[in-house]
Design an enzyme around this catalytic site. Structure first.
Site, PDB file in Angstrom:
ATOM      1  N   GLN A 198      36.788 -26.670 -72.450  1.00 39.02           N
ATOM      2  CA  GLN A 198      35.665 -27.598 -72.523  1.00 39.02           C
ATOM      3  C   GLN A 198      34.623 -27.073 -73.510  1.00 39.02           C
ATOM      4  O   GLN A 198      33.624 -26.469 -73.122  1.00 39.02           O
ATOM      5  CB  GLN A 198      35.046 -27.736 -71.120  1.00 39.02           C
ATOM      6  CG  GLN A 198      33.953 -28.736 -70.993  1.00 39.02           C
ATOM      7  CD  GLN A 198      34.467 -30.148 -71.016  1.00 39.02           C
ATOM      8  OE1 GLN A 198      35.498 -30.444 -70.453  1.00 39.02           O
ATOM      9  NE2 GLN A 198      33.749 -31.026 -71.661  1.00 39.02           N
ATOM     10  N   PHE A 199      34.849 -27.315 -74.808  1.00 36.51           N
ATOM     11  CA  PHE A 199      33.928 -26.800 -75.821  1.00 36.51           C
ATOM     12  C   PHE A 199      32.532 -27.393 -75.692  1.00 36.51           C
ATOM     13  O   PHE A 199      31.555 -26.801 -76.136  1.00 36.51           O
ATOM     14  CB  PHE A 199      34.483 -27.021 -77.234  1.00 36.51           C
ATOM     15  CG  PHE A 199      34.331 -28.428 -77.750  1.00 36.51           C
ATOM     16  CD1 PHE A 199      33.239 -28.774 -78.533  1.00 36.51           C
ATOM     17  CD2 PHE A 199      35.270 -29.401 -77.460  1.00 36.51           C
ATOM     18  CE1 PHE A 199      33.088 -30.065 -79.011  1.00 36.51           C
ATOM     19  CE2 PHE A 199      35.131 -30.687 -77.929  1.00 36.51           C
ATOM     20  CZ  PHE A 199      34.037 -31.029 -78.708  1.00 36.51           C
ATOM     21  N   THR A 200      32.413 -28.554 -75.050  1.00 39.86           N
ATOM     22  CA  THR A 200      31.098 -29.195 -74.943  1.00 39.86           C
ATOM     23  C   THR A 200      30.124 -28.408 -74.049  1.00 39.86           C
ATOM     24  O   THR A 200      28.938 -28.726 -74.022  1.00 39.86           O
ATOM     25  CB  THR A 200      31.213 -30.650 -74.437  1.00 39.86           C
ATOM     26  OG1 THR A 200      31.826 -30.653 -73.157  1.00 39.86           O
ATOM     27  CG2 THR A 200      32.020 -31.501 -75.415  1.00 39.86           C
TER      28      THR A 200
END
Length: 147
Positions: free
Chosen positions: A78-80
């Protein structure tokens, strides 16, 4: 490195109408890497995550780990988690680049799987995540070493 840890009754992740990861009782974990993260952070958080005592014992106290209860991990990249929201449109300049993040995610999943069973989402894919949060119990774990 950031982890959003959720104690779940069950959880799954779907890519292109196919389930790629699914667990029953355990932890669904959103995993994000920052530009300075590496194996050192991954090692620390893998150990912390698998020993985190957030499952109830016979007295109703949070005193058991996912390993203690025979549970599993569902790790979802989950890069966000590294979004900068200074303005209304998020910026992701603090997130590790995808190629390095993919390698670090695989490394982290491997370290966790030395202790407990691990299922994963698919890095870079559009994923549909379903979970039944048990509690709810949601904990944020972070580690960043100063070099």
């Amino acid at each position: 490195m950031k982890l959003v840890v959720q104690r779940v009754t069950n959880a799954s992740v779907e890519v292109d109408d196919s389930i790629v990861g699914e667990i029953q009782e355990g932890l669904m974990v959103l995993v994000g890497f920052g530009i300075t993260d590496g194996e050192r952070e991954a090692d620390y958080l893998a150990k912390k995550l698998t020993k985190l005592r957030i499952f109830q014992d016979e007295n109703g106290r949070m005193n058991k780990s996912v390993k203690d209860i025979g549970g599993k991990l569902l790790l979802v990249p989950q890069f966000t988690l590294y979004a900068s929201t200074k303005k209304n449109r998020p910026s992701f300049h603090k997130a590790l680049d995808p190629e390095k993040a993919t390698e670090l995610f695989d490394y982290f999943a491997g370290k966790c799987s030395e202790t407990v069973d691990v299922e994963t989402g698919e890095f870079g894919a559009f994923m549909k995540v379903q979970l039944l949060n048990n509690g709810p119990v949601t904990i944020l774990l972070e580690k960043e070493y100063d070099e």
